[in-house]
Design a protein around this motif. Sequence first.
Motif, short mmCIF file in Angstrom:
data_model
loop_
_atom_site.label_atom_id
_atom_site.label_comp_id
_atom_site.label_asym_id
_atom_site.label_seq_id
_atom_site.Cartn_x
_atom_site.Cartn_y
_atom_site.Cartn_z
N HIS A 211 -12.78 -21.96 55.90
CA HIS A 211 -13.28 -22.41 54.44
C HIS A 211 -14.69 -22.79 54.37
O HIS A 211 -14.95 -23.72 55.00
CB HIS A 211 -12.48 -23.39 53.70
CG HIS A 211 -11.11 -23.04 53.85
ND1 HIS A 211 -10.06 -24.05 53.55
CD2 HIS A 211 -10.34 -21.52 53.62
CE1 HIS A 211 -8.81 -23.39 53.41
NE2 HIS A 211 -9.06 -21.85 53.40
N LEU A 275 -7.25 -18.56 46.04
CA LEU A 275 -5.88 -18.73 46.22
C LEU A 275 -5.99 -20.17 46.73
O LEU A 275 -6.75 -20.54 47.76
CB LEU A 275 -5.52 -17.80 47.22
CG LEU A 275 -3.87 -17.96 47.55
CD1 LEU A 275 -2.89 -17.91 46.22
CD2 LEU A 275 -3.50 -17.19 48.76
N HIS A 276 -5.10 -20.91 46.26
CA HIS A 276 -4.99 -22.43 46.94
C HIS A 276 -6.34 -23.26 46.56
O HIS A 276 -6.84 -24.03 47.25
CB HIS A 276 -4.82 -22.51 48.32
CG HIS A 276 -3.51 -22.02 48.80
ND1 HIS A 276 -2.24 -22.20 48.37
CD2 HIS A 276 -3.48 -21.01 49.80
CE1 HIS A 276 -1.56 -21.29 49.09
NE2 HIS A 276 -2.09 -20.74 49.73
N ALA A 281 -9.37 -17.05 51.58
CA ALA A 281 -8.12 -17.75 51.78
C ALA A 281 -7.43 -16.88 53.03
O ALA A 281 -7.65 -16.20 53.43
CB ALA A 281 -7.10 -17.68 50.46
N ASP A 283 -4.29 -17.27 53.79
CA ASP A 283 -2.99 -16.72 53.72
C ASP A 283 -3.17 -15.25 53.37
O ASP A 283 -2.50 -14.39 54.03
CB ASP A 283 -2.53 -17.37 52.40
CG ASP A 283 -1.47 -18.50 52.71
OD1 ASP A 283 -1.03 -18.69 53.92
OD2 ASP A 283 -1.19 -19.28 52.10
N GLY A 306 -4.36 -29.35 52.88
CA GLY A 306 -3.72 -28.45 52.06
C GLY A 306 -2.73 -27.53 52.75
O GLY A 306 -2.28 -27.81 53.95
N ARG A 307 -2.50 -26.32 52.33
CA ARG A 307 -1.48 -25.66 52.74
C ARG A 307 -1.86 -24.17 52.97
O ARG A 307 -1.10 -23.25 53.01
CB ARG A 307 -0.11 -25.57 51.80
CG ARG A 307 -0.09 -25.07 50.41
CD ARG A 307 1.02 -25.24 49.70
NE ARG A 307 2.28 -24.40 50.64
CZ ARG A 307 3.04 -24.80 51.45
NH1 ARG A 307 3.35 -26.21 51.53
NH2 ARG A 307 4.01 -24.15 52.04
N ASP A 308 -3.24 -23.85 52.84
CA ASP A 308 -3.56 -22.34 53.17
C ASP A 308 -3.37 -22.08 54.54
O ASP A 308 -3.56 -23.01 55.33
CB ASP A 308 -4.94 -22.37 52.79
CG ASP A 308 -5.43 -20.93 52.72
OD1 ASP A 308 -4.60 -19.93 52.79
OD2 ASP A 308 -6.64 -20.80 53.02
N GLU A 311 1.75 -19.68 54.51
CA GLU A 311 2.43 -18.13 54.33
C GLU A 311 2.01 -17.33 55.30
O GLU A 311 2.74 -16.64 55.49
CB GLU A 311 2.17 -18.03 52.76
CG GLU A 311 2.78 -16.65 52.27
CD GLU A 311 4.28 -16.77 52.69
OE1 GLU A 311 5.00 -15.48 52.89
OE2 GLU A 311 4.98 -17.72 52.49
N MET A 336 -3.08 -28.66 57.09
CA MET A 336 -2.45 -27.19 57.18
C MET A 336 -1.53 -26.99 58.41
O MET A 336 -0.38 -26.50 58.47
CB MET A 336 -3.56 -26.25 57.23
CG MET A 336 -4.62 -26.56 55.97
SD MET A 336 -5.75 -25.03 55.85
CE MET A 336 -6.43 -25.02 57.43
N ARG A 339 1.83 -28.75 57.98
CA ARG A 339 2.52 -27.92 57.11
C ARG A 339 3.26 -26.73 57.60
O ARG A 339 4.36 -26.40 57.34
CB ARG A 339 2.02 -27.56 55.78
CG ARG A 339 1.68 -28.86 54.76
CD ARG A 339 0.72 -28.62 53.61
NE ARG A 339 0.83 -29.97 52.69
CZ ARG A 339 0.14 -30.98 52.93
NH1 ARG A 339 -0.60 -31.01 53.86
NH2 ARG A 339 0.15 -32.02 52.04
#
Length: 365
Positions: A211, A275-276, A281, A283, A306-308, A311, A336, A339
Amino acid sequence: MSTSPAGGPTRAVVVDDSRFMRTLIRTLLEDADVDVVADASNGREAISVVGEHRPDVVTMDIEMPEMNGLDAVEGIMDECPTPVLMLSAHAEEDADVTFEALDRGAVDFVTKPGGEVTSEMPRVKRELVEKIQSAAAVDLRATQRRSRPPKTETKRRPKSESTTPKPSLTALPQEGSTLVIGASTGGPNVVERVLAALPAEAGLRVIVVQHMPEGFTNRFAERLDGRCDYDVREAEDGERIGPGQVRIAPGGSHLLVTGDRAGRLTLHLSDDEPLHGVKPAIDLTMASAAEVVDAPLAGVLLTGMGRDGVEGMSRISRAGGHTVAQDEATSAIFGMPKRAIEAGCVDVIAPDGRITDETLRGIST
């Protein structure tokens, strides 16, 4: 409301030699319930103010009289360790200095707001506040457990002269093996360590999603290229990459893997919505790789809020790939990775210094 790790509003110190910019940043932050407890007009004053007020986070300009932002970061880390968020302009020279600030202890950076009020101001404010929240949540004890990388060199070191210890491979990864790395706050230096430890003979195809704002990822790629044995560049739309090549997702674009043929991955840049709240992103890149890569595939998820990536790691795991998450002790922000671990899609949890070894072990035949 922006809250500090200890509860209550996040407490910030704003450092900039421009009175106008200090006022603008203070206004943006206070409007988002960040408590600006003090400001400073140069680095020397900043060190004193931070020691006096003990804020949760500091926003730091780069070019200032008396003492610049680089020296101020080092001074703060030595005298009163506090998460520092650098404010950097969209300029190549500022990108170089910004990465050096990360080497000296700054935890992240954000594009400096422009002086004029435009329709972009809500976006600028949102990004600044989100970065403030992430920076304030950084565990400096984790970053201090790692040795700082050397300061940025002005001359590129030949790849054959790498001094980073490499894992001893009992078995080489299968030809065409692919690694996808995702990282956020606190990630650039960890990404560097992971790539620097990759032996050339492993011959991986590597994709990195860090990021990072548009305009900085190209300089990030150049920096990494000079510090590891692989060919590192910012990804381009439609290109195909093979063994020994690393591509960095450009800031402002999603990076997708759309094909795996004749040992080469085909990459595509997408301008879809964030996304997010991020673009690129993790993911999307991981999920696309899980969909099309035929050879052994590994996913690595590093520090970040966060949670990127959760998935994406799940998709890689379901596709039979190997997954590694950075541990809490060395993560600047154990968001991250935590999670992903809780989602049950992580095979190995490792400190930053063992991530490369664990990744290679998992995909070697």
